[in-house]
Design an enzyme around this catalytic site. Structure first.
Site, short mmCIF file in Angstrom:
data_model
loop_
_atom_site.label_atom_id
_atom_site.label_comp_id
_atom_site.label_asym_id
_atom_site.label_seq_id
_atom_site.Cartn_x
_atom_site.Cartn_y
_atom_site.Cartn_z
N ASP A 247 5.19 -6.04 10.44
CA ASP A 247 6.54 -5.45 10.60
C ASP A 247 7.53 -6.28 11.66
O ASP A 247 6.99 -7.01 12.03
CB ASP A 247 6.42 -4.01 11.04
CG ASP A 247 7.17 -2.93 9.89
OD1 ASP A 247 7.99 -3.53 9.75
OD2 ASP A 247 6.65 -1.98 9.71
N TRP B 174 12.05 -5.92 5.78
CA TRP B 174 13.03 -5.04 4.88
C TRP B 174 14.30 -5.84 4.04
O TRP B 174 15.15 -5.46 4.21
CB TRP B 174 13.57 -3.81 5.77
CG TRP B 174 12.60 -3.51 6.82
CD1 TRP B 174 11.47 -2.87 6.82
CD2 TRP B 174 12.83 -3.98 8.23
NE1 TRP B 174 10.93 -2.80 8.03
CE2 TRP B 174 11.66 -3.44 8.82
CE3 TRP B 174 13.80 -4.75 9.09
CZ2 TRP B 174 11.40 -3.73 10.19
CZ3 TRP B 174 13.67 -4.82 10.22
CH2 TRP B 174 12.65 -4.37 11.03
N GLY B 175 13.91 -7.15 3.74
CA GLY B 175 15.18 -7.82 3.24
C GLY B 175 15.91 -8.53 4.33
O GLY B 175 16.69 -9.30 3.96
N GLU B 176 15.58 -8.30 5.48
CA GLU B 176 16.76 -8.49 6.58
C GLU B 176 15.91 -10.22 6.99
O GLU B 176 15.08 -10.62 6.46
CB GLU B 176 16.33 -7.72 7.58
CG GLU B 176 16.83 -6.19 7.53
CD GLU B 176 18.58 -6.24 7.88
OE1 GLU B 176 19.13 -7.20 8.13
OE2 GLU B 176 18.92 -4.95 7.83
N ASP C 15 12.84 0.98 3.63
CA ASP C 15 11.76 1.78 3.09
C ASP C 15 11.86 2.59 2.09
O ASP C 15 12.94 3.10 1.68
CB ASP C 15 11.20 2.89 4.36
CG ASP C 15 10.72 2.01 5.30
OD1 ASP C 15 10.35 0.79 5.47
OD2 ASP C 15 9.92 2.61 6.34
C1 GLA Z 1 8.39 0.31 8.87
C2 GLA Z 1 7.79 -0.22 7.48
C3 GLA Z 1 7.02 0.96 6.79
C4 GLA Z 1 5.99 1.49 7.51
C5 GLA Z 1 6.37 2.04 9.24
C6 GLA Z 1 5.45 2.55 10.14
O1 GLA Z 1 9.56 1.20 8.57
O2 GLA Z 1 8.83 -0.64 6.73
O3 GLA Z 1 6.47 0.31 5.47
O4 GLA Z 1 4.99 0.58 8.02
O5 GLA Z 1 7.27 0.84 9.43
O6 GLA Z 1 5.90 2.70 11.37
#
Ligand code: GLA
Length: 444
Positions: A177, A243-245, A264
């Site tokens: 992450d 996340w695409g960032e 998410d």
């Molecule tokens: C981010 C990720 C999720 C998950 C959470 C855990 O938001 O994008 O998929 O792993 O963290 O805190």
């Protein structure tokens, strides 16, 4: 003469560049399949729950159908010790307790490996995890201790952590992450009051020009290098979660086996469509070893539960036609057979896992209907005819649009229908939120 040599060397170098696969990250010739606890349990995860899911994957036939990676997400850690070693939260992972107090997830991975499954873990490229930024003070299983002890992310500890996770503990997969460099800026209250140390921000959500994309790419690259130092055969999967960032669409394929393309997912129809779009719109760098990740499946949850099988089938079809990773995100121990049949449909899985690894591409979109097609290794095409809306519609595609110049046969992989001959085009009626997934091949 000299010019000629230079030219031919150039050509050889170019040929090599295009012939050799990008040597980065681990091994994922087809999109990874498995399970992740986040959508079902958040940080309230336990070893018992994960092993119950692993049992169900085996007994239901889902593991045989391909769902083999059993991954942990946020919440597994207790703290980072003064010597840098991460301590596992043994209250939720009892098998990690060791007589010398070091804690080890090796019994857990040994257990999964003995079941014929693979094991995945989770970390962050920053000092802290997403639950620490977003879970408030009350989220289950937040890291404990001093500010330094709560720094369980890999920043500054890449070699040590990857040696532990991939050397000593023998994990097969890691999701990494990026909340550390995104959500712990100096102005945050929890940084000002000393709960967490400031980092960056090198990703500023929603502000592309304030991002330090190169630094983020380098952090992922160096973490992957730290894994490769322990596992030179690169027999692992490296999952990028930014996340695409951070411009990940431009570099994710060089640094990871899969990269998240969006925020998410949640168990609502619109969220599923948004995440699908974020990946379907970017087929450019998808191919064997390198996959867009629109996030874990929500089949079994909310709008995709056992009372919404049409939506569950649509969700599965959409992920399959764009060769997305198939990571279940629901408590499968509670699933009725109807959901197991959807996630376990071998013809749908075969489309996702097709060895040619071509991405799906959008053929047309009009109103609520959308057609997406994916060339398959045997020369046929997977075709998804999608109704994004809540009214009944008719959707059509011509054989020419699909790249065929003669008659074809069409097989509905949900109905397991016989292949029927078609001569000019395909038209289907779609109920609200319905997707038909077809395998279209040249008539023999
Ligand atoms: C981010 C990720 C999720 C998950 C959470 C855990 O938001 O994008 O998929 O792993 O963290 O805190």
């Amino acid at each position: 003469m000299l010019k000629k040599v230079t030219l031919s060397l150039g050509a050889a170098a170019l040929a090599l560049m295009f012939a050799s696969p990008v040597l980065a990250a681990g091994t994922a010739p087809v999109p990874p399949m498995g399970w992740n606890p986040w959508n079902a349990f958040g940080t309230g995860v336990t070893e018992e729950r994960i092993l119950a899911v692993a049992d169900t994957l085996k007994k239901s036939g889902l593991a045989d159908a391909g769902y083999r990676y059993v991954n942990m997400d946020d919440g597994w850690w207790l703290k980072r010790r003064a010597d840098g070693r991460i301590v596992v939260r043994t209250s939720i992972f009892p098998s990690a307790a060791t007589p010398d107090g070091n804690t080890s997830l090796r019994p857990f991975t040994d257990h999964l490996h003995a079941m014929g499954l693979k094991a995945g873990l989770y970390t962050d490229i920053g000092r802290n995890a997403c639950s620490q930024a977003w879970g408030g003070k009350t989220a289950a299983n937040l890291p404990e201790g001093s500010t330094a002890e709560r720094e369980i992310g890999s920043y500054g500890h890449q070699a040590q952590d990857m040696k532990l996770i991939f050397g000593e503990w023998r994990f097969d997969y890691i999701k990494v992450d990026a909340c550390g460099p995104a959500d712990f800026q100096p102005a945050k209250a929890f940084v000002k009051d000393g709960t967490y140390r400031a980092l960056g921000p090198w990703i500023v959500r929603g502000k592309p020009n304030a991002r330090d994309n190169a630094r983020i790419e380098n952090l992922y690259a160096s973490l992957d290098a730290a894994i490769a130092a322990v596992r030179p055969r690169r027999d692992y999967v490296f999952s990028i979660c930014s996340w695409g960032e951070a411009g990940v669409q431009a570099w994710g394929y060089k640094r990871g086996n899969l990269w998240r393309t969006s925020e998410d997912i949640n168990a609502h129809w619109k969220s599923m469509l948004d995440n699908f779009d974020s990946a379907a719109g970017h087929p450019e760098t998808v191919g064997p070893g390198h996959w867009n990740d629109p996030d874990m499946l929500e089949i079994g949850n909310g709008d995709f539960d056992a009372d919404h099988l049409t939506e569950a089938r649509a969700h599965m079809s959409m992920w399959a036609v764009i060769a997305a990773p198939l990571l279940l995100g629901s408590d499968v121990t509670k699933w009725p057979q109807s959901l197991i049949d959807i996630a376990g449909n071998r013809e749908v899985i075969a489309i996702d896992q097709d060895p040619a690894g071509h991405p799906g591409k959008i053929v047309s979109r009009a109103g609520d209907t959308e057609v997406v097609a994916k060339p398959l290794a045997d020369g046929s095409r997977a075709v998804a005819l999608i109704n994004r809306g809540s009214g009944a519609v008719t959707a059509s595609v011509t054989l020419k649009q699909l790249g065929f110049d003669g008659a074809v046969t069409v097989r509905d992989v949900w109905a397991h229908s016989d292949a029927t001959p078609v001569y000019d085009g395909i038209t289907v009626s779609l109920a609200a939120h319905e997707t038909k997934l077809l395998r279209v091949g040249k008539t023999q």
